[in-house]
Scaffold this motif. Structure first.
Motif, mmCIF file in Angstrom:
data_model
loop_
_atom_site.group_PDB
_atom_site.id
_atom_site.type_symbol
_atom_site.label_atom_id
_atom_site.label_comp_id
_atom_site.label_asym_id
_atom_site.label_seq_id
_atom_site.Cartn_x
_atom_site.Cartn_y
_atom_site.Cartn_z
ATOM 1 N N ASP A 113 1.000 -1.148 0.025
ATOM 2 C CA ASP A 113 -0.152 -0.006 0.113
ATOM 3 C C ASP A 113 1.083 1.247 -0.099
ATOM 4 O OD1 ASP A 113 -2.764 1.132 0.420
ATOM 5 O OD2 ASP A 113 -1.604 1.975 2.279
ATOM 6 N N ARG A 114 0.727 1.942 -0.987
ATOM 7 C CA ARG A 114 1.568 3.286 -1.117
ATOM 8 C C ARG A 114 1.384 4.149 0.264
ATOM 9 N NH1 ARG A 114 2.897 7.128 -6.064
ATOM 10 N NH2 ARG A 114 3.413 5.202 -7.250
ATOM 11 N N ASP A 115 0.322 4.540 0.809
ATOM 12 C CA ASP A 115 0.241 5.208 2.161
ATOM 13 C C ASP A 115 1.157 4.694 3.123
ATOM 14 O OD1 ASP A 115 -1.273 7.131 0.697
ATOM 15 O OD2 ASP A 115 -3.479 6.278 1.374
ATOM 16 N N TYR A 116 0.938 3.320 2.966
ATOM 17 C CA TYR A 116 1.867 2.580 4.286
ATOM 18 C C TYR A 116 3.399 2.806 4.068
ATOM 19 C CZ TYR A 116 3.692 -1.193 7.242
ATOM 20 O OH TYR A 116 4.663 -1.992 7.966
ATOM 21 N N VAL A 117 3.815 2.801 2.785
ATOM 22 C CA VAL A 117 4.957 2.801 2.349
ATOM 23 C C VAL A 117 5.590 4.287 2.719
ATOM 24 C CG1 VAL A 117 6.884 2.780 0.771
ATOM 25 C CG2 VAL A 117 5.139 1.198 0.480
ATOM 26 N N LYS A 118 4.821 5.327 2.519
ATOM 27 C CA LYS A 118 5.198 6.595 2.612
ATOM 28 C C LYS A 118 5.113 7.157 4.167
ATOM 29 C CE LYS A 118 3.473 9.554 -0.240
ATOM 30 N NZ LYS A 118 2.419 10.176 -1.446
ATOM 31 N N SER A 119 4.322 6.282 5.076
ATOM 32 C CA SER A 119 4.060 6.539 6.445
ATOM 33 C C SER A 119 5.594 6.302 7.027
ATOM 34 C CB SER A 119 2.914 5.886 7.074
ATOM 35 O OG SER A 119 3.352 4.422 7.130
ATOM 36 N N LEU A 120 6.216 5.201 6.561
ATOM 37 C CA LEU A 120 7.382 4.730 6.912
ATOM 38 C C LEU A 120 7.337 4.132 8.452
ATOM 39 C CD1 LEU A 120 9.457 8.155 6.469
ATOM 40 C CD2 LEU A 120 9.473 6.159 4.973
#
Length: 258
Positions: A113-120
């Protein structure tokens, strides 16, 4: 090294560091490029590496803040643009897409999930410490040492070529989109190397400055190696994933005991 050495000897000493300890020699990369990892292990690598990718512009802007010469700042600024890109949300001009977006295409292709990746949120503690140490290094050391630490780019094209070939041969997720970051860096890294290497070779004017540059490059190779040590420990063996870190769907981590 106790005495000032010639430009060619200094160049050879810098290259020797990569030949001895660049992270393409790490067992995790050998498993990755050889098709020996499961999808979840590759997801973990891409997720953790994203923190490094997204921190590169911070690192380069920190270096630029040390530069008094506007021409030098203008030249170095290209590195920031290479990663941040020039696109606005929704634009599709491939000539303006940066490395961070290209890396997200890789994590997209791996099913993250892109949002999960970007959340770090799912990165390993060691990843965070190692990458932050790099940003702190270029802040706290001389400009010459900061530039020298970037010279792992000397060795990057070979690892990108190896990665592209290994991914295409071994993994179903490999396609033009997911491999676009590595293909683009084949063009960008040699340009960066030419500029950075010339700067270091020209501005290291004493034996001590040459030693500082060699130490800075060793520091950077060790930092990259440490990130892979942490990935191997968490996701290969002994498979001890720290609390709060990403747990792949296809893995059952070894449980910590109290």
């Amino acid at each position: 090294m106790t005495e000032f050495i010639s430009r060619e000897e200094f160049r050879a000493a810098l290259y020797a560091i990569g030949e001895r300890q660049y992270h393409d020699l790490h067992p995790f990369h050998q498993l990755l490029h050889g098709g020996k990892l499961q999808k979840g292990q590759i997801q973990a690598w891409a997720l953790n590496r994203f923190y490094y990718q997204v921190s590169i512009p911070r690192k380069d802007l920190t270096i630029m803040s040390r530069m008094d010469d506007p021409a030098l700042r203008r030249a170095w600024m290209q590195r920031v643009l290479d990663h941040d890109g020039l696109t606005q949300t929704g634009e599709m001009d491939e000539t303006k897409v940066g490395g961070i977006e290209r890396w997200l295409r890789l994590t997209d292709g791996l099913g993250l999930d892109r949002d999960y990746v970007k959340s770090l949120e799912g990165i390993l503690p060691a990843t965070r410490f190692a990458v932050d140490a790099y940003v702190n290094f270029v802040r706290d050391h001389s400009l010459l040492e900061a530039v020298a630490s970037s010279l792992t780019e000397l060795f990057a094209p070979s690892i990108h070529r190896e990665r592209i070939a290994g991914f295409e041969q071994n993994y179903a997720f490999a396609n033009d989109s997911t491999l676009s970051y590595f293909r683009k860096r084949l063009d960008e890294a040699p340009r960066d190397v030419e500029f950075g290497l010339d700067y270091v070779l020209t501005n290291a004017k004493t034996a001590e400055q040459q030693r500082q540059c060699l130490r800075a490059l060793r520091f950077k190779t060790e930092l990259l190696w440490a990130q892979l040590d942490a990935l191997h420990h968490a996701y290969v063996t002994p498979n001890l994933i720290p609390p709060g870190a990403f747990v792949p769907a296809d893995m059952e981590p070894t449980r910590y005991s109290r």
